[in-house]
Scaffold this motif. Structure first.
Motif, PDB file in Angstrom:
ATOM      1  N   ASP A  26      11.511   3.411  -2.241  1.00 48.57           N
ATOM      2  CA  ASP A  26      11.765   4.853  -2.202  1.00 48.57           C
ATOM      3  C   ASP A  26      12.755   5.233  -1.105  1.00 48.57           C
ATOM      4  O   ASP A  26      13.149   6.395  -0.981  1.00 48.57           O
ATOM      5  CB  ASP A  26      10.473   5.642  -2.060  1.00 48.57           C
ATOM      6  N   GLY A  27      13.169   4.243  -0.276  1.00 48.32           N
ATOM      7  CA  GLY A  27      14.244   4.472   0.688  1.00 48.32           C
ATOM      8  C   GLY A  27      13.839   5.061   2.010  1.00 48.32           C
ATOM      9  O   GLY A  27      14.691   5.250   2.886  1.00 48.32           O
ATOM     10  N   ARG A  28      12.550   5.318   2.250  1.00 48.41           N
ATOM     11  CA  ARG A  28      12.165   6.005   3.488  1.00 48.41           C
ATOM     12  C   ARG A  28      11.879   5.063   4.654  1.00 48.41           C
ATOM     13  O   ARG A  28      11.751   5.514   5.794  1.00 48.41           O
ATOM     14  CB  ARG A  28      10.962   6.900   3.253  1.00 48.41           C
ATOM     15  N   ALA A  29      11.756   3.762   4.391  1.00 47.08           N
ATOM     16  CA  ALA A  29      11.435   2.809   5.460  1.00 47.08           C
ATOM     17  C   ALA A  29      12.161   1.502   5.210  1.00 47.08           C
ATOM     18  O   ALA A  29      12.171   0.993   4.086  1.00 47.08           O
ATOM     19  CB  ALA A  29       9.922   2.572   5.533  1.00 47.08           C
ATOM     20  N   PHE A  30      12.765   0.955   6.264  1.00 47.07           N
ATOM     21  CA  PHE A  30      13.489  -0.309   6.125  1.00 47.07           C
ATOM     22  C   PHE A  30      13.552  -1.005   7.481  1.00 47.07           C
ATOM     23  O   PHE A  30      13.301  -0.404   8.532  1.00 47.07           O
ATOM     24  CB  PHE A  30      14.897  -0.087   5.563  1.00 47.07           C
ATOM     25  N   SER A  31      13.914  -2.282   7.454  1.00 51.89           N
ATOM     26  CA  SER A  31      14.008  -3.057   8.690  1.00 51.89           C
ATOM     27  C   SER A  31      14.934  -4.238   8.473  1.00 51.89           C
ATOM     28  O   SER A  31      15.200  -4.645   7.344  1.00 51.89           O
ATOM     29  CB  SER A  31      12.618  -3.568   9.117  1.00 51.89           C
ATOM     30  N   VAL A  32      15.430  -4.791   9.593  1.00 46.47           N
ATOM     31  CA  VAL A  32      16.227  -6.014   9.546  1.00 46.47           C
ATOM     32  C   VAL A  32      15.765  -6.939  10.663  1.00 46.47           C
ATOM     33  O   VAL A  32      15.228  -6.490  11.673  1.00 46.47           O
ATOM     34  CB  VAL A  32      17.748  -5.734   9.684  1.00 46.47           C
ATOM     35  N   PRO A  76       0.804  -1.224   0.000  1.00 46.35           N
ATOM     36  CA  PRO A  76       0.000   0.000   0.000  1.00 46.35           C
ATOM     37  C   PRO A  76       0.841   1.281   0.000  1.00 46.35           C
ATOM     38  O   PRO A  76       0.287   2.372  -0.210  1.00 46.35           O
ATOM     39  CB  PRO A  76      -0.812  -0.126   1.299  1.00 46.35           C
ATOM     40  N   TYR A  77       2.145   1.155   0.207  1.00 42.72           N
ATOM     41  CA  TYR A  77       3.006   2.343   0.332  1.00 42.72           C
ATOM     42  C   TYR A  77       4.059   2.390  -0.780  1.00 42.72           C
ATOM     43  O   TYR A  77       5.056   3.103  -0.661  1.00 42.72           O
ATOM     44  CB  TYR A  77       3.677   2.330   1.708  1.00 42.72           C
ATOM     45  N   GLY A  78       3.837   1.660  -1.839  1.00 45.60           N
ATOM     46  CA  GLY A  78       4.779   1.620  -2.941  1.00 45.60           C
ATOM     47  C   GLY A  78       5.475   0.274  -3.032  1.00 45.60           C
ATOM     48  O   GLY A  78       5.206  -0.649  -2.251  1.00 45.60           O
ATOM     49  N   ARG A  79       6.374   0.159  -3.980  1.00 45.65           N
ATOM     50  CA  ARG A  79       7.093  -1.095  -4.179  1.00 45.65           C
ATOM     51  C   ARG A  79       8.074  -1.332  -3.033  1.00 45.65           C
ATOM     52  O   ARG A  79       8.637  -0.393  -2.463  1.00 45.65           O
ATOM     53  CB  ARG A  79       7.867  -1.074  -5.504  1.00 45.65           C
ATOM     54  N   ALA A  80       8.277  -2.617  -2.709  1.00 44.88           N
ATOM     55  CA  ALA A  80       9.196  -2.998  -1.640  1.00 44.88           C
ATOM     56  C   ALA A  80       9.981  -4.225  -2.091  1.00 44.88           C
ATOM     57  O   ALA A  80       9.665  -4.850  -3.112  1.00 44.88           O
ATOM     58  CB  ALA A  80       8.432  -3.311  -0.350  1.00 44.88           C
ATOM     59  N   GLU A  81      11.007  -4.565  -1.321  1.00 44.84           N
ATOM     60  CA  GLU A  81      11.808  -5.742  -1.639  1.00 44.84           C
ATOM     61  C   GLU A  81      12.419  -6.317  -0.364  1.00 44.84           C
ATOM     62  O   GLU A  81      12.521  -5.633   0.662  1.00 44.84           O
ATOM     63  CB  GLU A  81      12.926  -5.391  -2.629  1.00 44.84           C
ATOM     64  N   VAL A  82      12.833  -7.576  -0.452  1.00 44.57           N
ATOM     65  CA  VAL A  82      13.635  -8.195   0.593  1.00 44.57           C
ATOM     66  C   VAL A  82      15.058  -7.694   0.415  1.00 44.57           C
ATOM     67  O   VAL A  82      15.649  -7.847  -0.650  1.00 44.57           O
ATOM     68  CB  VAL A  82      13.576  -9.728   0.498  1.00 44.57           C
ATOM     69  N   SER A  83      15.608  -7.095   1.466  1.00 40.16           N
ATOM     70  CA  SER A  83      16.936  -6.487   1.364  1.00 40.16           C
ATOM     71  C   SER A  83      18.046  -7.397   1.865  1.00 40.16           C
ATOM     72  O   SER A  83      19.205  -7.255   1.447  1.00 40.16           O
ATOM     73  CB  SER A  83      16.978  -5.169   2.143  1.00 40.16           C
ATOM     74  N   VAL A 104      13.995 -14.606   5.390  1.00 32.61           N
ATOM     75  CA  VAL A 104      13.994 -13.158   5.152  1.00 32.61           C
ATOM     76  C   VAL A 104      14.609 -12.450   6.346  1.00 32.61           C
ATOM     77  O   VAL A 104      14.174 -12.627   7.479  1.00 32.61           O
ATOM     78  CB  VAL A 104      12.555 -12.653   4.906  1.00 32.61           C
ATOM     79  N   GLU A 105      15.629 -11.635   6.089  1.00 33.55           N
ATOM     80  CA  GLU A 105      16.357 -10.933   7.159  1.00 33.55           C
ATOM     81  C   GLU A 105      16.255  -9.416   7.055  1.00 33.55           C
ATOM     82  O   GLU A 105      16.831  -8.702   7.865  1.00 33.55           O
ATOM     83  CB  GLU A 105      17.833 -11.327   7.139  1.00 33.55           C
ATOM     84  N   GLY A 106      15.535  -8.911   6.069  1.00 37.01           N
ATOM     85  CA  GLY A 106      15.393  -7.464   5.954  1.00 37.01           C
ATOM     86  C   GLY A 106      14.400  -7.094   4.876  1.00 37.01           C
ATOM     87  O   GLY A 106      14.205  -7.826   3.895  1.00 37.01           O
ATOM     88  N   LEU A 107      13.738  -5.936   5.056  1.00 32.02           N
ATOM     89  CA  LEU A 107      12.766  -5.416   4.102  1.00 32.02           C
ATOM     90  C   LEU A 107      13.010  -3.936   3.900  1.00 32.02           C
ATOM     91  O   LEU A 107      13.526  -3.255   4.803  1.00 32.02           O
ATOM     92  CB  LEU A 107      11.336  -5.619   4.628  1.00 32.02           C
ATOM     93  N   ARG A 108      12.637  -3.427   2.745  1.00 31.75           N
ATOM     94  CA  ARG A 108      12.723  -1.977   2.547  1.00 31.75           C
ATOM     95  C   ARG A 108      11.772  -1.530   1.455  1.00 31.75           C
ATOM     96  O   ARG A 108      11.496  -2.282   0.499  1.00 31.75           O
ATOM     97  CB  ARG A 108      14.144  -1.543   2.197  1.00 31.75           C
TER      98      ARG A 108
END
Length: 368
Positions: free
Chosen positions: A333-339, A310-317, A326-330
């Motif tokens: 657009d670079g404004r939100a990420f997690s590990v 709902p907030y744009g495209r994302a990927e497993v980082s 899965v050890e990370g997401l982002r």
């Protein structure tokens, strides 16, 4: 010497001697592969309601000090070691680990079968268990009692370990950013790492609403590690943070909550990742980090391709090189990420410390 028993819900029994406090305790049986950092492990709120077995054969040799705890108390439900150190040898130590466990009321067992226990859990998966330092009932009755203990699936535990009142960790040096950190079981070193980078960290209770988060006027929002099943947590506040376009960073439990906010599902791992030696690859660069972990749940997401949210495209980082977890997401657009791991490195390697710098860079771009 009094005998003690470790009883698993599938009926497997291990014999040993009491270690720490006397009595009995129940929890999910897990193992930690770290060779160091037992004090940080014991005081990590993510271990709430878990009995932790250390795979390193010799535990307690550096004793216990007042500088290394990650919270104000020991959170593990029980403790299993192979060979407790008979001598404390460290210039910072002020008491033994055995004395510390007794002070904190933590029931433990010292037993020769920690390797067999670990292999059993790897084959059968994490399960409920009980430690009994002076059992008076037949083993069959103890197994029945273990099976009546609550499971980790469906357990909503973050509110049991989080702060009940907001508090502030001031920036070290010049203040650059204001961070709203939602405490789901936060470790003490985490806001410290942000403070070292000029962040004034406002730590909020686990149930903080979007309005309470925004009242701080944060430059960024952080979700911490914590115990329990991520499927029990209300992700509405984080979804509103993402809708508002605020910079976001999450670790461990916070990564799972981020995944659910993006519309992904979570699942329980067979035996989880716990220790300071997990190899994780940044799929964007190919770089491999050795990282500190403590989690039994993970996010289900497509690896190697971006996906809609709902907030744009994302990927497993990031991915785990042992099991492709899965050890990370982002967000792209670079404004939100997690590990999924612990970049504060308490205890653990410092390979992932750059993630706090990345969070500061995201907040800096948002201010421009």
């Amino acid at each position: 010497m009094t005998s003690a028993l470790l009883v698993l819900e599938d009926g497997r029994v291990f014999h040993g001697t009491p270690y720490g406090a006397a009595g009995e305790t129940f929890g999910e049986m897990v193992f930690n592969t770290g060779m160091t950092g037992y004090q940080e492990t014991l005081t990590d709120p993510s271990y709430h309601r878990q009995i932790v077995a250390m795979t390193a054969p010799h535990i307690g040799n550096t004793g216990v000090n007042d500088e290394d705890p990650e919270s104000g108390r020991v959170w593990v439900a029980g403790y299993v070691v192979r060979e407790p150190s008979r001598v404390v040898s460290n210039w910072r130590a002020n008491r033994s680990l055995d004395d510390y466990l007794k002070e904190q009321g933590v029931v433990g067992i010292a037993m020769p079968g920690t390797r067999a226990l670990t292999r059993h859990l790897r084959e059968r998966g994490a399960m409920r268990a009980g430690i009994f330092t002076d059992p008076s009932e037949p083993v069959d009755e103890l197994v029945k009692r273990v099976r009546r203990a609550p499971r980790m699936e469906g357990a909503d535990l973050s509110s049991e370990v989080a702060t009940t009142e907001p508090y502030i960790v001031p920036a070290i040096g010049a203040k650059r950013f204001t961070v709203a950190a939602v405490d789901l079981g936060i470790k003490g070193m985490t806001p410290q790492r942000m403070a070292e980078r000029g962040c004034e960290v406002h730590v909020l209770p686990a149930g903080a609403t979007f309005e309470q988060i925004m009242a701080i006027e944060p430059d960024g929002v952080f979700l911490s590690n914590g115990p329990g099943d991520p499927a029990t947590v209300d992700v509405t506040p984080l979804r509103r943070v993402l809708e508002a376009g605020l910079p976001f960073f999450g670790i461990c439990f916070g990564n799972q909550i981020f995944g659910r906010a993006l519309g992904l599902s979570t699942y329980k791992l067979r035996y989880g990742h716990r220790g300071v030696n997990q190899p994780v690859q940044d799929v964007r660069t190919g770089k491999v980090e050795i990282s500190a972990h403590n989690h039994g749940f993970a996010v289900e997401a497509p690896i190697g391709e971006s996906f809609d949210t709902p907030y744009g495209r994302a990927e497993v980082s990031h991915v785990n090189l042992n099991d492709r977890c899965v050890e990370g997401l982002r967000l792209l657009d670079g404004r939100a990420f997690s590990v999924q791991y612990h970049p504060e490195a308490a205890a653990g390697p410092h390979d992932a410390a750059y993630l706090f710098d990345e969070f500061c860079e995201v907040m800096n771009r948002a201010q421009a």
